[in-house]
Design a protein around this motif. Structure first.
Motif, PDB file in Angstrom:
ATOM      1  N   ARG A   1      -0.793 -13.694  -1.134  1.00  0.00           N
ATOM      2  CA  ARG A   1       0.181 -12.618  -0.992  1.00  0.00           C
ATOM      3  C   ARG A   1      -0.215 -11.443  -1.882  1.00  0.00           C
ATOM      4  NH1 ARG A   1       3.360 -17.056   0.347  1.00  0.00           N
ATOM      5  NH2 ARG A   1       4.997 -16.598   1.895  1.00  0.00           N
TER       6      ARG A   1
ATOM      7  N   VAL B   1       0.687  -6.921  -2.748  1.00  0.00           N
ATOM      8  CA  VAL B   1       1.322  -5.627  -2.505  1.00  0.00           C
ATOM      9  C   VAL B   1       0.347  -4.564  -3.001  1.00  0.00           C
ATOM     10  CG1 VAL B   1       3.149  -4.060  -3.257  1.00  0.00           C
ATOM     11  CG2 VAL B   1       3.720  -6.400  -2.607  1.00  0.00           C
TER      12      VAL B   1
ATOM     13  N   ARG C   1      -0.083  -1.775  -4.773  1.00  0.00           N
ATOM     14  CA  ARG C   1       0.769  -1.018  -5.688  1.00  0.00           C
ATOM     15  C   ARG C   1       0.363   0.454  -5.780  1.00  0.00           C
ATOM     16  NH1 ARG C   1      -2.614  -3.793  -9.289  1.00  0.00           N
ATOM     17  NH2 ARG C   1      -3.423  -2.571 -11.064  1.00  0.00           N
TER      18      ARG C   1
ATOM     19  N   VAL D   1       2.550   2.213  -2.955  1.00  0.00           N
ATOM     20  CA  VAL D   1       3.963   1.893  -2.767  1.00  0.00           C
ATOM     21  C   VAL D   1       4.843   3.136  -2.631  1.00  0.00           C
ATOM     22  CG1 VAL D   1       3.969  -0.419  -3.769  1.00  0.00           C
ATOM     23  CG2 VAL D   1       4.182   1.550  -5.274  1.00  0.00           C
TER      24      VAL D   1
ATOM     25  N   LEU E   1       9.939  -1.547  -6.064  1.00  0.00           N
ATOM     26  CA  LEU E   1       8.519  -1.282  -5.879  1.00  0.00           C
ATOM     27  C   LEU E   1       8.094   0.139  -6.254  1.00  0.00           C
ATOM     28  CD1 LEU E   1       7.741  -3.116  -2.499  1.00  0.00           C
ATOM     29  CD2 LEU E   1       7.323  -3.914  -4.825  1.00  0.00           C
TER      30      LEU E   1
ATOM     31  N   THR F   1       6.654  -9.292   0.143  1.00  0.00           N
ATOM     32  CA  THR F   1       5.282  -8.901   0.455  1.00  0.00           C
ATOM     33  C   THR F   1       5.094  -8.722   1.951  1.00  0.00           C
ATOM     34  OG1 THR F   1       4.435 -11.187   0.590  1.00  0.00           O
ATOM     35  CG2 THR F   1       4.451 -10.138  -1.576  1.00  0.00           C
TER      36      THR F   1
ATOM     37  N   PHE G   1       6.759  -5.405   2.870  1.00  0.00           N
ATOM     38  CA  PHE G   1       5.945  -4.257   2.486  1.00  0.00           C
ATOM     39  C   PHE G   1       4.739  -4.103   3.405  1.00  0.00           C
ATOM     40  CE2 PHE G   1       2.502  -2.173   0.200  1.00  0.00           C
ATOM     41  CZ  PHE G   1       3.133  -0.992  -0.192  1.00  0.00           C
TER      42      PHE G   1
ATOM     43  N   GLU H   1       3.809  -0.766   5.222  1.00  0.00           N
ATOM     44  CA  GLU H   1       2.534  -0.117   4.906  1.00  0.00           C
ATOM     45  C   GLU H   1       1.748   0.183   6.172  1.00  0.00           C
ATOM     46  OE1 GLU H   1      -1.226  -0.681   1.844  1.00  0.00           O
ATOM     47  OE2 GLU H   1      -0.222  -2.466   2.631  1.00  0.00           O
TER      48      GLU H   1
END
Length: 383
Positions: free
Chosen positions: A237, A239, A241, A244, A331, A360, A363, A367
């Protein structure tokens, strides 16, 4: 400071804990409580959950036997240390009536010396985030300050990641970089666990020296770095960052918010289990005979209908608006307010969400939807 490395067997680690108790520290560590691992007062190494691990997945937590006898091979426990440093319920003021007189007592908690054994890197990052909010963001919070001021942190570098971990993508683990007095890497090569101890403060160095900890073999530090790197590479997993803020700003009206909100129960499990959520409310209480009244501070959650109430009603009336607020703040908006991330990648919100909502996964969908807008330099909605 220059880091020093020491070799600890169980007897030396026990001696270290004894020294902390002699210096007035109350020891806390992960222990089995019911069907979960929680932070509890620690008397001896035997209290630790040796040989146990846990199976973690969205909406699932199950203790199970591990493949070795290590003390710290379990993933993060049921709760973080947040409830200890930032209690869910705290009396602030007590007023007592005696005849015609009123006695007003401000319940300022005394500073408590606590030593925490076994803190993973993501939790140290969470403490640093709470420090920014509750100590360094204007006037310091007295309750948090009292609980935090004399805390002694013995971290553990994670050499295994749980399926729900994504700390590597958040830059908060699996290896602890700062914020600890001592950091341990558990080694399970022999019959009994041994530890590489890394001093992170002058106080940590002093305790290790007083415990007569010998120097570690030179190759242990390299092996520790390799083990935590493997743990990071094993995380599935993540993200992004770096993206974000742009993703959140460009997906305010995306239908995914509504789709996920239909599953969300607005129960607040995610905010309660999150090691960085800090919101509180105040309640006024009195005894039946009206002789005692108290102002009590309690945790609050942005998932409740009343959280955003102002005169005339609540601002966020729907689960969609409340879920979007939490994810956006966690986030992205934390960076604007406090300069650090509000998510440390511990995965607790994934585990403790009864609907199995995975931040996750949410997001990743947003994304993907935002990528064309970000690539084209699209303007954010400005909400």
């Amino acid at each position: 400071m220059r880091r020093s490395f020491y070799r600890l067997d169980c007897s030396v680690l026990s001696a270290l804990l004894d020294l902390l108790k002699q210096r007035g520290y109350s020891l806390l560590g992960p222990q089995v409580c019911g069907n979960a691992i929680r932070w509890k007062p620690l008397e001896q190494l035997a209290d630790l959950p040796a040989g146990l691990t846990a199976r973690l997945a969205p909406s699932e937590y199950r203790l199970q036997d591990g493949t070795n006898g290590g003390f710290f091979q379990h993933p993060g426990g049921l709760d973080s240390i947040k409830p200890i440093l930032h209690p869910p319920r705290q009396t602030i003021t007590t007023i007592r009536k005696a005849g015609d007189q009123l006695e007003v007592v401000q319940e300022t908690p005394p500073s408590i010396k606590r030593a925490f054994l076994g803190i993973p890197a993501c939790e140290l990052a969470a403490v640093a985030a709470l420090d920014r909010v509750l100590l360094q963001n204007g006037e310091a919070d007295e309750v948090y300050s009292a609980n935090r001021s004399e805390a002694f942190f013995i971290a553990v570098h994670c050499t295994h990641s749980a399926p729900t971990c994504f700390c590597a993508s958040m830059g908060t683990g699996p290896r602890a970089r700062t914020g600890f007095d001592i950091a341990l890497t558990e080694r399970l090569d022999g019959e009994h666990p041994e530890f590489l101890a890394e001093a992170g403060s002058s106080l940590g160095t002093r305790f290790l020296e007083e415990a007569n900890a010998p120097p570690a073999p030179p190759e242990w530090a390299r092996q520790s770095n390799e083990a935590t790197q493997r743990a990071a590479e094993g995380q599935t997993r993540k993200v992004n960052r770096q993206a974000v803020r742009e993703v959140i700003e460009n997906t305010f009206d995306h239908p995914r918010w509504e789709q996920t909100a239909k599953r969300c129960l607005s129960c607040g499990n995610c905010t309660s289990s999150c090691p960085t959520c800090f919101c509180v409310n105040y309640e006024e209480q009195s005894s039946l005979d009206l002789s005692v009244a108290q102002r009590v501070r309690v945790w609050d959650s942005c998932f409740t209908h009343s959280f955003s109430y102002i005169h005339g009603g609540s601002i966020r009336l729907t689960p969609k608006s409340r879920f979007r607020q939490w994810v956006s703040h966690k986030l992205a908006r934390w960076h604007d307010q406090f300069g650090v991330t509000g998510c440390v990648g511990c995965g607790r919100c994934i585990v403790w969400c009864p609907a199995g909502i995975d931040i996750t996964e949410e997001f990743a969908v947003l994304e993907q939807a935002a990528s064309p807008l970000i690539t084209a330099g699209g303007s954010p909605h400005g909400h």
